[in-house]
Design a protein around this motif. Structure first.
Motif, short mmCIF file in Angstrom:
data_model
loop_
_atom_site.label_atom_id
_atom_site.label_comp_id
_atom_site.label_asym_id
_atom_site.label_seq_id
_atom_site.Cartn_x
_atom_site.Cartn_y
_atom_site.Cartn_z
N ALA A 1 0.83 -1.20 0.00
CA ALA A 1 0.00 0.00 0.00
C ALA A 1 0.86 1.26 0.00
O ALA A 1 0.54 2.25 -0.66
N GLU A 2 1.98 1.23 0.72
CA GLU A 2 2.88 2.38 0.74
C GLU A 2 3.50 2.61 -0.63
O GLU A 2 3.70 3.76 -1.06
N LEU A 3 3.83 1.54 -1.34
CA LEU A 3 4.37 1.69 -2.69
C LEU A 3 3.35 2.29 -3.64
O LEU A 3 3.72 3.00 -4.60
N ASP A 4 2.07 2.02 -3.38
CA ASP A 4 1.01 2.59 -4.21
C ASP A 4 0.66 4.02 -3.80
O ASP A 4 -0.25 4.63 -4.39
N GLY A 5 1.36 4.54 -2.78
CA GLY A 5 1.13 5.93 -2.37
C GLY A 5 0.11 6.12 -1.29
O GLY A 5 -0.32 7.26 -1.03
N ALA A 6 -0.32 5.04 -0.62
CA ALA A 6 -1.31 5.16 0.45
C ALA A 6 -0.62 5.57 1.74
O ALA A 6 0.26 4.87 2.22
N THR A 7 -1.01 6.68 2.28
CA THR A 7 -0.48 7.17 3.55
C THR A 7 -1.61 7.82 4.35
O THR A 7 -2.65 8.17 3.80
N GLY A 8 -1.36 7.98 5.64
CA GLY A 8 -2.30 8.70 6.49
C GLY A 8 -3.69 8.12 6.48
O GLY A 8 -3.90 6.92 6.71
N TRP A 9 -4.67 8.97 6.19
CA TRP A 9 -6.06 8.56 6.22
C TRP A 9 -6.38 7.50 5.19
O TRP A 9 -7.15 6.58 5.45
N ARG A 10 -5.78 7.60 4.00
CA ARG A 10 -6.03 6.59 2.97
C ARG A 10 -5.53 5.23 3.42
O ARG A 10 -6.20 4.21 3.17
N MET A 11 -4.38 5.18 4.06
CA MET A 11 -3.86 3.92 4.58
C MET A 11 -4.81 3.34 5.63
O MET A 11 -5.12 2.15 5.62
N PHE A 12 -5.28 4.19 6.53
CA PHE A 12 -6.17 3.72 7.59
C PHE A 12 -7.51 3.27 7.00
O PHE A 12 -8.03 2.21 7.39
N ARG A 13 -8.05 4.04 6.08
CA ARG A 13 -9.38 3.76 5.55
C ARG A 13 -9.42 2.52 4.67
O ARG A 13 -10.36 1.72 4.75
N HIS A 14 -8.43 2.33 3.83
CA HIS A 14 -8.48 1.27 2.83
C HIS A 14 -7.64 0.05 3.19
O HIS A 14 -7.82 -1.01 2.56
N VAL A 15 -6.75 0.13 4.17
CA VAL A 15 -5.89 -1.00 4.51
C VAL A 15 -6.09 -1.41 5.97
O VAL A 15 -6.44 -2.55 6.26
N THR A 16 -5.85 -0.48 6.89
CA THR A 16 -5.87 -0.84 8.31
C THR A 16 -7.26 -1.24 8.77
O THR A 16 -7.44 -2.30 9.40
N LEU A 17 -8.24 -0.41 8.50
CA LEU A 17 -9.59 -0.69 9.00
C LEU A 17 -10.18 -1.99 8.47
O LEU A 17 -10.76 -2.77 9.24
N PRO A 18 -10.08 -2.30 7.16
CA PRO A 18 -10.58 -3.60 6.71
C PRO A 18 -9.87 -4.79 7.34
O PRO A 18 -10.49 -5.82 7.59
N GLN A 19 -8.57 -4.64 7.62
CA GLN A 19 -7.84 -5.74 8.24
C GLN A 19 -8.24 -5.95 9.70
O GLN A 19 -8.00 -7.03 10.26
N LEU A 20 -8.83 -4.93 10.31
CA LEU A 20 -9.27 -5.03 11.71
C LEU A 20 -10.73 -5.45 11.84
O LEU A 20 -11.29 -5.34 12.94
N ARG A 21 -11.32 -5.91 10.79
CA ARG A 21 -12.75 -6.22 10.80
C ARG A 21 -13.08 -7.28 11.86
O ARG A 21 -14.03 -7.11 12.65
N SER A 22 -12.32 -8.37 11.91
CA SER A 22 -12.64 -9.43 12.86
C SER A 22 -12.49 -8.96 14.30
O SER A 22 -13.31 -9.30 15.16
N VAL A 23 -11.46 -8.16 14.58
CA VAL A 23 -11.27 -7.63 15.93
C VAL A 23 -12.41 -6.66 16.28
O VAL A 23 -12.92 -6.65 17.41
N THR A 24 -12.80 -5.85 15.33
CA THR A 24 -13.88 -4.88 15.57
C THR A 24 -15.18 -5.58 15.89
O THR A 24 -15.96 -5.11 16.75
N VAL A 25 -15.45 -6.70 15.25
CA VAL A 25 -16.67 -7.46 15.55
C VAL A 25 -16.68 -7.89 17.02
O VAL A 25 -17.69 -7.77 17.72
N VAL A 26 -15.54 -8.36 17.51
CA VAL A 26 -15.45 -8.79 18.91
C VAL A 26 -15.61 -7.61 19.85
O VAL A 26 -16.37 -7.66 20.84
N VAL A 27 -14.92 -6.50 19.55
CA VAL A 27 -14.96 -5.33 20.44
C VAL A 27 -16.37 -4.76 20.52
O VAL A 27 -16.89 -4.46 21.61
#
Length: 334
Positions: free
Chosen positions: A230-256
Motif C-alpha cells: 500500500a505504501e508503494l502505491d502511495g497510500a499514507t495517512g487517512w487513505r492507509m487507515f481507511r483502505h488498509v488498516t480498518l478492513p484488516q481489523l474487521r474481525s477484531v472490531t466485531v469482537v470489540v
C-alpha cells in the motif's frame, strides 16, 4: 490374522562351518486379513462414539443448567404471577401490560439506549485511535500500558473514584472554581441527562484499555507485505487507515463491538455506586430497574418480566449484529 508371535527358523543347518556362530533368525511380519481390519475399524468407531464423552461433560452441563438455564425459565414462569416473595397468584400478561404504562420503565429503556450508544462510540473509537496512534511510537507500549491500567480496577472501585470527582463538592468542581470557570461547575450526578452522560464517561475511562489491547493485537496481525504494498502505491495517512488498516481489523472490531453491546446492556455496578439510580430513579437502566423491583421492592413477578425483556434485547441485538458482520458460510459452500 496370522500368529503375531515372532517365529524363528534357522537360515542354515547347523553344520561344521556354522558351529559356534549364532543362527540367523527370520521373523515373520504380522499381517491382517481384510475382514479383521474391518472389525478393528468398527471397534475404533465404537470407542470414539460422540456419546462416549457425555459423562465428562455432565459437570459442566449441570453447572450451566443450575446457574443459567433454570433461572431463565424460572423467570419466564414467574413473570406471569404477582409475587411479593411470600404469596403469589397468576395474573397472565398483566406484568407486561404494566411495562407499557410505567414511566420508570420508559426512562430506564432510554437510559439503556444512551449507555449502548455511548459505550459504542466512545470506548471503541478512542481505543482504536490510541492503538493506531501508538503503534509505531518509540514508547507506544508505555502509553498503552498507562491506558490499560484502569481496566484492572473493578467497576465498583472505579465508581468510588469517579464519585469523588463528580460530586457537588468533588475535585472536578473544585478545579473549575480554581481556574475561574464557576459557570461550568454543577451537580453532575443530580440532574438528568448529565448524570447518565457523566457515568458513561466514567465507564469509558475504564473500558477503553481493553479495546486498546484488542486493537493493538489486531494491528500486529496485519501482514507487513500488505502495508508495504500500500505504501508503494502511495497510500499514507487517512487513505492507509481507511483502505488498509480498518478492513484488516474487521474481525477484531466485531469482537470489540459485540462485547461493548452486551456490557452496556447489563451495566449495573457503576450506576449503583454513583447514583443508585437516582435522583428519583432518573438514571436507572433496565438492569438496575430489574434489581430494584425484584430485590428491593419485592415485586418479583414484575422484576421477572423486566429481566425477560432485558434478556430478549441482549440476545436479539447480539444475534442481529453478529449475523450482519460474520460471513455467511452456507452461501460460501454453495
Amino acid at each position: 490374522m496370522t500368529d503375531a508371535m515372532s517365529t524363528a527358523t534357522p537360515a542354515a543347518t547347523d553344520g561344521p562351518g556354522t558351529r559356534g556362530r549364532p543362527l540367523r533368525i527370520r521373523r515373520r511380519i504380522p499381517t491382517r486379513t481384510p475382514h479383521q481390519a474391518a472389525d478393528g475399524i468398527r471397534a475404533g468407531h465404537r470407542s470414539g462414539h460422540p456419546l462416549v464423552g457425555i459423562p465428562w461433560a455432565l459437570p459442566a452441563l449441570l453447572f450451566v443448567g443450575v446457574l443459567l438455564v433454570y433461572p431463565f425459565f424460572r423467570s419466564v414462569y414467574g413473570s406471569f404471577f404477582e409475587d411479593n416473595g411470600f404469596t403469589s397468584h397468576y395474573t397472565g400478561l398483566d406484568n407486561y401490560a404494566r411495562l407499557a404504562d410505567d414511566p420508570i420503565f420508559g426512562r430506564s429503556l432510554l437510559n439503556t439506549v444512551m449507555w449502548v450508544a455511548g459505550t459504542l462510540l466512545l470506548p471503541v473509537a478512542i481505543g482504536l485511535a490510541i492503538a493506531v496512534a501508538t503503534q509505531r511510537m518509540r514508547f507506544g507500549w508505555l502509553a498503552q500500558l498507562l491506558i490499560v491500567l484502569p481496566y484492572a480496577i473493578s467497576g465498583a472501585a472505579t465508581a468510588v473514584l469517579w464519585k469523588f470527582i463528580l460530586t457537588s463538592e468533588g475535585s472536578l468542581n473544585e478545579v473549575l472554581h480554581g481556574i475561574g470557570l464557576d459557570s461550568l461547575a454543577r451537580a453532575w450526578l443530580l440532574e438528568w441527562p448529565q448524570n447518565t452522560i457523566a457515568m458513561i464517561v466514567a465507564s469509558t475511562w475504564q473500558a477503553t484499555g481493553l479495546n486498546v489491547v484488542l486493537f493493538a493485537i489486531g494491528l500486529r496481525a496485519i501482514p507487513r507485505e500488505t502495508v508495504e504494498a500500500a505504501e508503494l502505491d502511495g497510500a499514507t495517512g487517512w487513505r492507509m487507515f481507511r483502505h488498509v488498516t480498518l478492513p484488516q481489523l474487521r474481525s477484531v472490531t466485531v469482537v470489540v463491538v459485540g462485547m461493548a453491546i452486551v456490557n452496556s446492556l447489563k451495566a449495573f455496578d457503576m450506576i449503583w455506586v454513583l447514583t443508585q439510580g437516582g435522583p428519583a430513579r432518573s438514571s436507572e437502566t433496565l438492569a438496575l430497574t430489574m434489581y430494584r423491583e425484584a430485590f428491593r421492592l419485592f415485586h418479583v413477578g414484575y422484576g421477572s418480566a423486566i429481566a425477560l425483556v432485558l434478556s430478549v434485547i441482549v440476545v436479539a441485538s447480539s444475534w442481529m449484529y453478529l449475523r450482519r458482520q460474520l460471513p455467511d458460510t452456507s452461501a460460501a459452500k454453495n
